[in-house]
Each structure stands twice: as structure tokens, then as C-alpha cells.
Design a protein around this motif. Structure first.
Motif, short mmCIF file in Angstrom:
data_model
loop_
_atom_site.label_atom_id
_atom_site.label_comp_id
_atom_site.label_asym_id
_atom_site.label_seq_id
_atom_site.Cartn_x
_atom_site.Cartn_y
_atom_site.Cartn_z
N THR A 141 0.96 -1.17 -0.13
CA THR A 141 0.03 0.06 -0.07
C THR A 141 0.89 1.38 0.02
OG1 THR A 141 -1.80 -1.01 1.11
CG2 THR A 141 -1.68 1.22 1.35
N TYR A 145 1.07 3.93 -2.88
CA TYR A 145 0.79 5.27 -2.52
C TYR A 145 1.93 6.29 -3.06
CZ TYR A 145 0.36 9.88 0.22
OH TYR A 145 0.14 11.15 0.39
N TYR A 148 1.87 6.58 -6.90
CA TYR A 148 0.76 7.34 -7.40
C TYR A 148 1.22 8.97 -6.85
CZ TYR A 148 -3.69 9.92 -7.16
OH TYR A 148 -4.75 11.10 -7.35
#
Length: 150
Positions: A141, A145, A148
Motif C-alpha cells: 500500500t 501510494y 501514485y
């Protein structure tokens, strides 16, 4: 390129007594390091970044105003660090590392840690993520993140 800048501050949950001091030391360092750079930016870009921060802060203002932080326990944190106006408009991610160590703590200690992290996040318009590379908690995750954000 400055519009894509993100800041990640990692705090160590193995030493929760140092979370605030560590966070404020990093904020102070970032503030000192970037402020000269930001003052040289195009005024329109600087205003856009400031507006972005103010929107995040305004969204969190109701939550922040309801929190009553007790700063008296932070004797190692300088008052200057507490008074920093960190409004650079750069997204901040607070990563609480070694989250697997929370399993060893009592519920009250965990609540206190979460309160500290959430109150810092609200005040600085940051996000919080718990992670542990040892237990592989939120590593994918976090990588997604960062991918992104960048």
C-alpha cells in the motif's frame, strides 16, 4: 516539478515516546531547508501551493479545534518547533513504522499513540499510514501510494 513534491516523515513506533519530537525535528528541518526555495518561486505557483494547503487545513479545522493537545509532556520539543507555520502546500505522509510493535502495548498506550499521530496529521494536513516491513504490513500500500504521489 514542485507541484509533484510529496514529503514522507517516518516515525518509529518502537520508541513512541519520541514521536512528537522526531516529527517536529523533521518539520523544522523541512521548513528551514525548503523555505528559501519556496520564497524564490513564481508568486502564482506559491499562492497555488498555499491555497492547496489551506483547503486541506480548512477541511481538518473542525477536527483540530475539537482536539485539546497537551503539549506539557513534550519538554524536549522546543517552542519554536511548535510554532512553525508549515504552509508550503506540499502533501505530507506520516508513516508509523514498526506497527507490529503495537501488539506488545496496552490499549491505552495504543490510543495515546494514535491520538498523537492523528492530531499531528490534522494540524499539518498530513495523512497517516501504519507499516511494518518485518510483518509485511501495508508495504504494498505504501509503495502504491508513493508511486501514485510521485
Amino acid at each position: 516539478m514542485i507541484r509533484n513534491l510529496s514529503i514522507m516523515i517516518v516515525v518509529d513506533l518502537e520508541h513512541p515516546e519520541n514521536i512528537r519530537e522526531s516529527f517536529f525535528n523533521w518539520i523544522s528541518f523541512i521548513n528551514t531547508s525548503l523555505m528559501n526555495f519556496f520564497s524564490d518561486l513564481d508568486p502564482d505557483l506559491r499562492n497555488a501551493l498555499k491555497n492547496r494547503f489551506e483547503k486541506v487545513y480548512a477541511r481538518n479545522k473542525l477536527i483540530f479545534s475539537s482536539l485539546q493537545e497537551n503539549e506539557t509532556g513534550d519538554q524536549n520539543v522546543s517552542q519554536e518547533a511548535l510554532d512553525i507555520d508549515f504552509s508550503l502546500g506540499v502533501p505530507i505522509l506520516i508513516v508509523a513504522n514498526k506497527s507490529d510493535t503495537l501488539d506488545l502495548l496496552e490499549a491505552k498506550a495504543i490510543d495515546n499513540i494514535q491520538y498523537i499521530l492523528r492530531s499531528l496529521a490534522v494540524k499539518y494536513g498530513a495523512s497517516v499510514m501504519y507499516a511494518s516491513s518485518k510483518s509485511n504490513i501495508n508495504i504494498d500500500t505504501l509503495a502504491n501510494y508513493l508511486s501514485y504521489a510521485l
